[in-house]
Write an enzyme that holds these catalytic residues in place. Structure first.
Site, short mmCIF file in Angstrom:
data_model
loop_
_atom_site.label_atom_id
_atom_site.label_comp_id
_atom_site.label_asym_id
_atom_site.label_seq_id
_atom_site.Cartn_x
_atom_site.Cartn_y
_atom_site.Cartn_z
CB SER A 45 102.51 -27.38 -41.83
OG SER A 45 101.27 -27.66 -42.41
CG ASP A 158 102.52 -26.73 -45.53
OD1 ASP A 158 103.64 -27.06 -45.11
OD2 ASP A 158 101.46 -27.08 -44.98
#
Length: 304
Positions: A45, A158
């Site tokens: 991320s 993510d």
């Protein structure tokens, strides 16, 4: 005859944490000042974004850019949509293609990898070749906030859903010694303590007004006679707290089975999900946490 002793390859595993991720910049600078320079960098991320900037050799310029971000700049990068997430994220990625890291991963200055999650299967996906920007964009597609992206026939979101601090990827890339940066160690109490707090009455710029409205909840319109403990948290607080709970639990589980050699845990509970405009605060805390870890490196013989 002296036998050559190979120096251990140091891997840096940069964890997820949304706006708290700017702390990674301070960590990297503090480690470099102490003489600790990783041979491998990987991230999940926001960790993938900072890691890519480091791998391409643009961390100093990247730092100056994030420090200069204001609320209006953050809002300007948000392209709203209702398909898949609140934000599409293409404006931000277009900016990076033009200004920072538009290179194939294979040509970066050091080995780099990013972690994403395959939405349809739940599989962990390691992105180690192809477009750096595309890999970063997939890795930071936070569910509910950024829309998923197609990558090599898979719909990716993510990487924090499966591997918030990618120690395992650093090992797989050849790291003998892994430094993990965990941004979420102290955050579980943050949202419960703020849940009933009144929405701050920010005024002035269009950006600050937008951020205020984003954090508002219909419970703000309840009569004043309704006690604070019965007022619901904002939508953003509920989403952020849910993500935090998930990532803390997954991080603890993954790192118990795949421990790093050193874990650096900046104290970042005071920063919210979208506080990207508070980069200096995060960077300073990352630097402080890394400096506090230096005796551990000395004890392990990595520096004298």
């Amino acid at each position: 005859m002296h036998k050559h002793v190979r120096q251990p390859r140091i891997g840096l595993a940069l964890g997820s944490g949304s706006a708290r991720g700017w702390a990674h910049i301070g960590v990297i600078h503090a480690l470099a000042k102490a003489g600790i320079r990783p041979d491998i960098v990987c991230g999940t991320s926001i960790g993938a974004l900072v890691g890519a900037a480091h791998a391409v050799g643009e961390l100093d310029r990247f730092e100056q850019w994030v420090i200069g971000l204001g609320i209006k700049d953050v809002v300007a990068f948000m392209d709203f949509r209702l398909n898949g997430g609140m934000l599409k994220g293409e404006r931000l990625m277009d900016f990076f293609r033009r200004n920072f890291i538009d290179q194939p991963i294979e040509t970066l200055g050091m080995p780099f990898g990013a972690v994403a999650t395959a939405l349809h299967t739940g599989n962990e996906v390691w992105l180690r070749n192809g477009s750096t920007v595309d890999a970063v964009r997939a890795s930071l597609a936070l569910p509910g906030l950024f829309s998923p992206v197609w990558h090599d026939g898979q719909l990716l979101v993510d990487g924090g859903l499966v591997n918030p601090v990618p120690v395992s990827l650093a090992r797989a890339m050849g790291a003998d010694f892994v430094i993990a940066i965990d941004l979420n160690s102290d955050i579980l109490s943050r949202h419960t303590s703020r849940a009933a707090a009144p929405v701050p009455q920010t005024t002035g710029t269009v950006g600050s007004e937008w951020m205020r409205k984003l954090q508002m909840n219909l419970s703000s319109f309840l009569p004043e006679s309704v006690p604070p403990e019965l007022r619901l948290p904002s939508m953003l607080d509920v989403v952020a707290a849910s993500i935090n709970i998930m990532q803390v639990r997954i991080t603890r589980s993954r790192m118990a089975g795949e421990p790093a050699d050193i874990v650096i845990s900046p104290r970042l509970a005071h920063l919210g999900l979208l506080d990207f405009h508070r980069a200096k605060v995060a960077i300073d805390e990352g630097q402080r946490a890394a400096e506090a870890s230096i005796p551990s490196f000395v004890e392990l013989g990595l520096i004298s």
